[in-house]
Design an enzyme around this catalytic site. Structure first.
Site, PDB file in Angstrom:
ATOM      1  N   LYS A  97       0.676  -1.412  -0.076  1.00 57.27           N
ATOM      2  CA  LYS A  97       0.472  -0.158  -0.246  1.00 57.27           C
ATOM      3  C   LYS A  97       0.958   1.464   0.115  1.00 57.27           C
ATOM      4  O   LYS A  97       1.166   1.330   1.140  1.00 57.27           O
ATOM      5  CB  LYS A  97      -0.334  -0.105   1.834  1.00 57.27           C
ATOM      6  CG  LYS A  97      -2.141   1.366   1.383  1.00 57.27           C
ATOM      7  CD  LYS A  97      -2.993   1.089   2.870  1.00 57.27           C
ATOM      8  CE  LYS A  97      -3.367   2.236   2.875  1.00 57.27           C
ATOM      9  NZ  LYS A  97      -4.264   2.022   3.865  1.00 57.27           N
ATOM     10  N   ASP A 112     -12.920   1.810  10.978  1.00 53.84           N
ATOM     11  CA  ASP A 112     -13.213   2.772   9.755  1.00 53.84           C
ATOM     12  C   ASP A 112     -14.058   1.893   9.284  1.00 53.84           C
ATOM     13  O   ASP A 112     -13.642   0.455   8.256  1.00 53.84           O
ATOM     14  CB  ASP A 112     -12.000   3.132   8.910  1.00 53.84           C
ATOM     15  CG  ASP A 112     -11.945   3.895   7.396  1.00 53.84           C
ATOM     16  OD1 ASP A 112     -13.389   3.882   7.374  1.00 53.84           O
ATOM     17  OD2 ASP A 112     -10.977   3.977   7.242  1.00 53.84           O
ATOM     18  N   LYS A 128     -15.845  -1.628   7.264  1.00 54.78           N
ATOM     19  CA  LYS A 128     -16.696  -1.318   6.173  1.00 54.78           C
ATOM     20  C   LYS A 128     -16.492  -2.708   5.781  1.00 54.78           C
ATOM     21  O   LYS A 128     -15.081  -3.040   5.763  1.00 54.78           O
ATOM     22  CB  LYS A 128     -16.755   0.441   5.321  1.00 54.78           C
ATOM     23  CG  LYS A 128     -15.731   0.417   5.467  1.00 54.78           C
ATOM     24  CD  LYS A 128     -15.842   1.762   4.449  1.00 54.78           C
ATOM     25  CE  LYS A 128     -13.816   2.332   4.546  1.00 54.78           C
ATOM     26  NZ  LYS A 128     -13.886   4.289   3.805  1.00 54.78           N
ATOM     27  N   ASN A 167     -12.655  -2.744   3.994  1.00 49.83           N
ATOM     28  CA  ASN A 167     -11.973  -3.165   5.034  1.00 49.83           C
ATOM     29  C   ASN A 167     -11.774  -4.349   5.691  1.00 49.83           C
ATOM     30  O   ASN A 167     -10.840  -4.592   6.070  1.00 49.83           O
ATOM     31  CB  ASN A 167     -11.502  -1.861   6.416  1.00 49.83           C
ATOM     32  CG  ASN A 167     -11.547  -0.559   5.099  1.00 49.83           C
ATOM     33  OD1 ASN A 167     -11.221   0.239   4.806  1.00 49.83           O
ATOM     34  ND2 ASN A 167     -11.506   0.388   5.832  1.00 49.83           N
TER      35      ASN A 167
END
Length: 140
Positions: A16, A111, A113, A116
């Site tokens: 990433k 976060d 969701k 993720n």
């Protein structure tokens, strides 16, 4: 996918790269390094390494061959996931959250969701993207 040689066995990894024009910056990158560098659980993605050189920032994770839950649920020509697989994913994600909340130093994962939640080859879910995570409350 990039393969890194670790000892005698090559291991697939995911990389990433911080987008300097994106919404996440150095602070979120550092937050992810700190939390994933300290936490280990079967339902959290493993951080293998990171690089911070000048303005460049990247994270190296274990490779999750099935991608995100969002991709599995929203692909245009996908076969829907069986109920048992959906339950396995939901329970695993809940176990990951419970681990974070019950840790010696609790973590608020802000976060949660489908994009993720990453899935390995057996559909084992792992929470990823800890850039918005915060230390949880201490004491009662």
């Amino acid at each position: 996918m990039i393969r890194l040689g670790l000892g005698l066995k090559a291991q697939p990894v995911a990389v990433k790269l911080l987008d300097l024009d994106g919404t996440q910056g150095h602070r979120e990158w550092l937050t992810e390094v700190v939390f994933l560098g300290q936490l280990r659980h079967p339902h959290l993605v493993k951080l293998i390494g990171y690089c911070c050189e000048e303005e460049h920032r990247l994270l190296v994770y274990e490779y999750m061959p099935r991608g995100s839950l969002e991709n599995q649920l929203c692909r245009r020509y996908s076969i829907s996931l069986p109920w048992s697989t959906r339950m396995k994913i939901a329970i695993g994600a809940a176990k990951g959250l419970a681990f974070l909340h019950e840790a010696e130093n609790p973590v608020i994962y802000r976060d949660f969701k489908a994009s993720n939640i990453l899935l390995d080859s057996d559909y084992t879910p792992k929470l990823s993207d800890f850039g918005l995570a915060k230390d949880g409350p201490e004491g009662d």
